[in-house]
Design a protein around this motif. Structure first.
Motif, mmCIF file in Angstrom:
data_model
loop_
_atom_site.group_PDB
_atom_site.id
_atom_site.type_symbol
_atom_site.label_atom_id
_atom_site.label_comp_id
_atom_site.label_asym_id
_atom_site.label_seq_id
_atom_site.Cartn_x
_atom_site.Cartn_y
_atom_site.Cartn_z
ATOM 1 N N PRO A 121 -27.950 11.478 -5.631
ATOM 2 C CA PRO A 121 -28.494 12.263 -6.731
ATOM 3 C C PRO A 121 -29.473 13.339 -6.285
ATOM 4 N N TYR A 122 -29.443 14.443 -7.013
ATOM 5 C CA TYR A 122 -30.466 15.490 -6.891
ATOM 6 C C TYR A 122 -30.599 16.155 -8.253
ATOM 7 N N GLY A 134 -30.383 18.701 -16.490
ATOM 8 C CA GLY A 134 -29.169 18.460 -15.723
ATOM 9 C C GLY A 134 -29.399 17.458 -14.607
ATOM 10 N N LYS A 135 -28.308 16.865 -14.152
ATOM 11 C CA LYS A 135 -28.344 15.903 -13.047
ATOM 12 C C LYS A 135 -27.237 16.268 -12.066
ATOM 13 N N TYR A 188 -23.184 19.437 -10.642
ATOM 14 C CA TYR A 188 -24.343 19.403 -11.535
ATOM 15 C C TYR A 188 -23.819 19.276 -12.963
ATOM 16 N N ASP A 189 -24.188 18.210 -13.630
ATOM 17 C CA ASP A 189 -23.774 17.968 -15.013
ATOM 18 C C ASP A 189 -24.947 18.282 -15.929
#
Length: 142
Positions: A32-33, A17-18, A10-11
């Motif tokens: 992706p989540y 955040g992505k 998680y960035d």
């Protein structure tokens, strides 16, 4: 014993955040989540969807083996799992997993089928996971 792995990154934090999730097999790779894939309609996955897929597939396989063990060799099983995420107080909780099974098993009685299905639900490893001990080891990088 079999061990399978998956990883998540998680960035950024919170709604901005992505994240990305990957599985050992590679079937999910940088999938992706994020907040919008979990609570909105942005393309990607989310934990509840992944748990639902795991529960549906595990239960269906367990029932398939139970039917084979009872001497049945032909048929079709289709299971949908609906995993519910609800807000309780200030936290979110997975409150249930509802399995809906549609089956075709020639020659089986309703009573025997119900017994085998109930046993498969109780004994599939993912059903048991919902009651399992969970451990956490953490490492903080400075």
């Amino acid at each position: 014993m079999t061990t399978r792995t998956a990883s998540a990154r998680y960035d950024g934090f919170g709604r901005e955040g992505k994240g990305h999730v990957a599985t050992q097999s590679g079937i999910l790779n940088e999938t992706p989540y994020a907040f919008n894939t979990r609570f909105g309609d942005e393309p990607g996955t989310n934990p509840e969807e992944l748990i639902a897929a795991a529960h549906a597939s595990c239960f269906t396989m367990a029932l398939s083996f139970a039917l084979a063990g009872a001497g049945y060799t032909d048929g079709t099983l289709e299971t949908t799992a609906k995993v519910t995420l609800a807000q309780e107080g200030g936290n979110f909780t997975i409150t249930r997993s509802d399995l809906e099974l549609h089956a075709t098993v020639p020659g089986i009685s309703e009573e025997q089928f119900a017994e085998l299905a109930a046993g498969a639900e109780a004994n599939c490893p993912v059903s048991k996971l919902f009651k399992a001990e969970i451990t956490l080891t953490h490492h903080l990088n400075a």
